[in-house]
Scaffold this motif. Structure first.
Motif, mmCIF file in Angstrom:
data_model
loop_
_atom_site.group_PDB
_atom_site.id
_atom_site.type_symbol
_atom_site.label_atom_id
_atom_site.label_comp_id
_atom_site.label_asym_id
_atom_site.label_seq_id
_atom_site.Cartn_x
_atom_site.Cartn_y
_atom_site.Cartn_z
ATOM 1 N N GLU B 36 11.862 -30.105 -38.785
ATOM 2 C CA GLU B 36 11.747 -28.778 -39.410
ATOM 3 C C GLU B 36 10.782 -28.879 -40.581
ATOM 4 O O GLU B 36 11.006 -29.674 -41.495
ATOM 5 C CB GLU B 36 13.111 -28.298 -39.917
ATOM 6 C CG GLU B 36 14.142 -28.059 -38.827
ATOM 7 C CD GLU B 36 13.781 -26.879 -37.918
ATOM 8 O OE1 GLU B 36 13.198 -25.903 -38.413
ATOM 9 O OE2 GLU B 36 14.078 -26.973 -36.708
ATOM 10 N N GLY B 37 9.729 -28.075 -40.568
ATOM 11 C CA GLY B 37 8.781 -28.139 -41.675
ATOM 12 C C GLY B 37 7.535 -27.322 -41.415
ATOM 13 O O GLY B 37 7.553 -26.349 -40.646
ATOM 14 N N VAL B 103 6.832 -25.902 -37.930
ATOM 15 C CA VAL B 103 7.391 -26.948 -37.053
ATOM 16 C C VAL B 103 8.882 -26.667 -36.931
ATOM 17 O O VAL B 103 9.591 -26.624 -37.940
ATOM 18 C CB VAL B 103 7.165 -28.353 -37.638
ATOM 19 C CG1 VAL B 103 7.819 -29.421 -36.756
ATOM 20 C CG2 VAL B 103 5.679 -28.626 -37.834
ATOM 21 N N THR B 104 9.331 -26.444 -35.703
ATOM 22 C CA THR B 104 10.731 -26.102 -35.456
ATOM 23 C C THR B 104 11.239 -26.951 -34.286
ATOM 24 O O THR B 104 10.578 -27.014 -33.251
ATOM 25 C CB THR B 104 10.866 -24.595 -35.111
ATOM 26 O OG1 THR B 104 10.259 -23.812 -36.148
ATOM 27 C CG2 THR B 104 12.327 -24.176 -34.980
ATOM 28 N N MET C 1 16.210 -31.251 -49.297
ATOM 29 C CA MET C 1 15.297 -30.228 -48.807
ATOM 30 C C MET C 1 16.048 -29.273 -47.882
ATOM 31 O O MET C 1 16.899 -29.699 -47.109
ATOM 32 C CB MET C 1 14.169 -30.887 -48.008
ATOM 33 C CG MET C 1 12.879 -30.109 -48.003
ATOM 34 S SD MET C 1 11.689 -30.852 -46.858
ATOM 35 C CE MET C 1 12.198 -30.059 -45.336
ATOM 36 N N THR C 3 15.464 -26.005 -45.081
ATOM 37 C CA THR C 3 14.553 -25.128 -44.349
ATOM 38 C C THR C 3 15.363 -24.019 -43.686
ATOM 39 O O THR C 3 16.554 -24.199 -43.401
ATOM 40 C CB THR C 3 13.766 -25.879 -43.250
ATOM 41 O OG1 THR C 3 14.690 -26.362 -42.276
ATOM 42 C CG2 THR C 3 12.963 -27.037 -43.829
ATOM 43 N N THR C 5 14.623 -20.655 -40.766
ATOM 44 C CA THR C 5 13.649 -20.015 -39.884
ATOM 45 C C THR C 5 14.237 -18.745 -39.304
ATOM 46 O O THR C 5 15.350 -18.769 -38.774
ATOM 47 C CB THR C 5 13.272 -20.957 -38.718
ATOM 48 O OG1 THR C 5 12.906 -22.229 -39.261
ATOM 49 C CG2 THR C 5 12.124 -20.400 -37.904
ATOM 50 N N TYR C 7 13.009 -14.930 -37.154
ATOM 51 C CA TYR C 7 11.940 -14.217 -36.455
ATOM 52 C C TYR C 7 12.150 -12.717 -36.648
ATOM 53 O O TYR C 7 13.239 -12.206 -36.387
ATOM 54 C CB TYR C 7 11.948 -14.573 -34.962
ATOM 55 C CG TYR C 7 11.815 -16.067 -34.739
ATOM 56 C CD1 TYR C 7 10.569 -16.677 -34.679
ATOM 57 C CD2 TYR C 7 12.951 -16.872 -34.650
ATOM 58 C CE1 TYR C 7 10.444 -18.059 -34.514
ATOM 59 C CE2 TYR C 7 12.841 -18.251 -34.488
ATOM 60 C CZ TYR C 7 11.595 -18.834 -34.420
ATOM 61 O OH TYR C 7 11.494 -20.197 -34.277
ATOM 62 N N LYS C 132 9.354 -18.815 -42.214
ATOM 63 C CA LYS C 132 9.916 -20.170 -42.381
ATOM 64 C C LYS C 132 9.920 -20.535 -43.859
ATOM 65 O O LYS C 132 8.882 -20.593 -44.502
ATOM 66 C CB LYS C 132 9.090 -21.175 -41.598
ATOM 67 C CG LYS C 132 9.709 -22.561 -41.594
ATOM 68 C CD LYS C 132 9.605 -23.195 -40.216
ATOM 69 C CE LYS C 132 10.578 -24.322 -40.040
ATOM 70 N NZ LYS C 132 10.986 -24.481 -38.639
ATOM 71 N N VAL C 133 11.107 -20.795 -44.382
ATOM 72 C CA VAL C 133 11.282 -21.156 -45.786
ATOM 73 C C VAL C 133 11.464 -22.661 -45.883
ATOM 74 O O VAL C 133 12.187 -23.259 -45.071
ATOM 75 C CB VAL C 133 12.540 -20.481 -46.384
ATOM 76 C CG1 VAL C 133 12.545 -20.603 -47.897
ATOM 77 C CG2 VAL C 133 12.654 -19.042 -45.941
ATOM 78 N N LEU C 134 10.838 -23.257 -46.882
ATOM 79 C CA LEU C 134 10.955 -24.704 -47.095
ATOM 80 C C LEU C 134 11.034 -24.934 -48.595
ATOM 81 O O LEU C 134 10.195 -24.440 -49.348
ATOM 82 C CB LEU C 134 9.724 -25.375 -46.481
ATOM 83 C CG LEU C 134 9.717 -26.887 -46.304
ATOM 84 C CD1 LEU C 134 8.908 -27.250 -45.059
ATOM 85 C CD2 LEU C 134 9.114 -27.558 -47.516
#
Lengths: 136, 136, 136
Positions: B36-37, B103-104, C1, C3, C5, C7, C132-134
Motif C-alpha cells: 500500500e503506497g 499502489v494497492t 504509517m 494508508t 483508499t 473510490y 489514497k491517503v498516506l
C-alpha cells in the motif's frame, strides 16, 4: 515515518515573476532529516504555478510568452465578479500548481537541469507555497 | 515504511518517441514489496514528459500533433544559448513531467485504459526517469 | 504509517460536467485518521481531469471554453477506432488527471480559494476517481 511542513511566502513587486525556489525547498528537506521520501511543493493560490524546468533567462522569457499565447489576457466571464485575473487562473492550470520531488540520500534527487520555479501571474500580494516532506 | 528507488534509462533512436513504461514501473513496485503506497514516476530531464493515457496508435499520433500545434518548433529566445529545443521544453510543461500512481494490494492501481508513457521530445541522448516507491 | 483508499464514483448526466469534490476528499482524509501526510486524488479514466482552482461559475465557464479552444472537438486519428472523444483525451492532458493535497493537523491543507474539481469531458457512463491517503 517523518513529516515536515513549511510555508514559503511570496510578495512579488511585479504582477508577473519567476522565482527559483530549489534551494529553499532543499533547505526544508535537510532540516526535516528525511533521507528517503517525497516532498510536495504546491502553490496555495490559484493564480500562480509551481513547475520544474531549466533556469535560463531566454527560456523563462519563452515560457512567459507561451503562457500569454495559450492563456491570453482578455475578457473572461470570471471578470463579472470584479476580478481581472482570468488569464492567471488559466496559466495556473496550463503550467500546473505543484510538483513532487524525490528525496534520496537526504537531498533532492533532481536531474542536471531541473530547477523548481514559483511562477507568479497575479502578484503584488502575499501568497504561499506549502512544502511538505514525507519519508524516513 | 519502505522506500525503493530505481532509474529507468532511455536513449531513443529518434528525436521524438512515445514509450509505454507501465510494465517497467510495475516491476519496480513488485520488487519493492510495498503493498500500500504511492509511486512517483518523474522525468529527470526538462525536454521529456511522463503522462498517463491510452495506448492507442491513433491517439499517440493525435497527442504528438497536438503538442506541435500548442508548442510548435520555431525560434525561441532559449536558442541564443546554441540550443534548438525550445519547443521540447514547452512540451514538457504542456504534458507534465511526472505522475504519481497509487499502489494497492501490491500492484499499480490503474483504471482500465490507463497506461504510463515516457514522451521524448529531444532524443538520441541518454536520459533518465526516476521511479520512487513509498509505502508499507 | 497509515494508508486508506477509497473510490469516488461518477456518472454525470451530461457529457461535460464540473463537480466540486473537496468535501468528499476531506471525508476520506478524516475517516482515515491520518494527521500528517499526503492524499492523492486521481481520475482512473483518461477522458476526465482532476484539478484545483476556484469554485466560481464564471471561471468554470472560462475553463470549459478554454479547454475547447486548446483541445477542440474535431477529427482525430483516434476516431478510426470508432471513438469520438479524441478532444476529451487531450483535455485530460491539458488540465491534468491528478492532484496531491497535503494533510496537516488531520485536515486538507488548502489555500483560501483552493477547491478540488472532477472535470468530466466524456460523461454519461460510470467512472472512478481513486483517493489514497498516506501518512500517520
Amino acid at each position: 515515518m517523518t513529516t515536515a511542513t513549511e510555508y514559503l511566502w511570496f510578495e512579488t513587486k511585479t504582477e508577473r515573476a519567476f522565482v527559483r525556489i530549489t534551494d529553499r525547498v532543499r533547505d526544508v528537506v535537510r532540516k526535516s532529516g528525511v533521507r528517503e521520501g517525497l516532498v510536495l511543493v504546491s502553490a496555495m493560490h490559484i493564480t500562480a504555478a509551481v513547475y520544474v524546468n531549466d533556469d535560463e533567462s531566454g527560456l523563462l522569457a519563452d515560457i512567459s510568452a507561451w503562457a500569454d499565447r495559450l492563456a491570453p489576457p482578455g475578457d473572461y466571464a470570471h471578470h463579472r465578479t470584479g476580478e481581472s485575473n482570468g488569464d492567471a487562473h488559466l496559466k495556473n492550470l496550463l503550467l500546473g500548481h505543484q510538483v513532487i520531488l524525490p528525496v534520496t540520500g537526504g537531498d533532492l534527487d533532481l536531474g542536471p537541469w531541473e530547477q523548481v520555479f514559483y511562477a507568479e501571474f497575479d502578484g503584488r500580494r502575499r501568497k504561499r507555497v506549502v512544502v511538505k516532506v514525507l519519508g524516513e
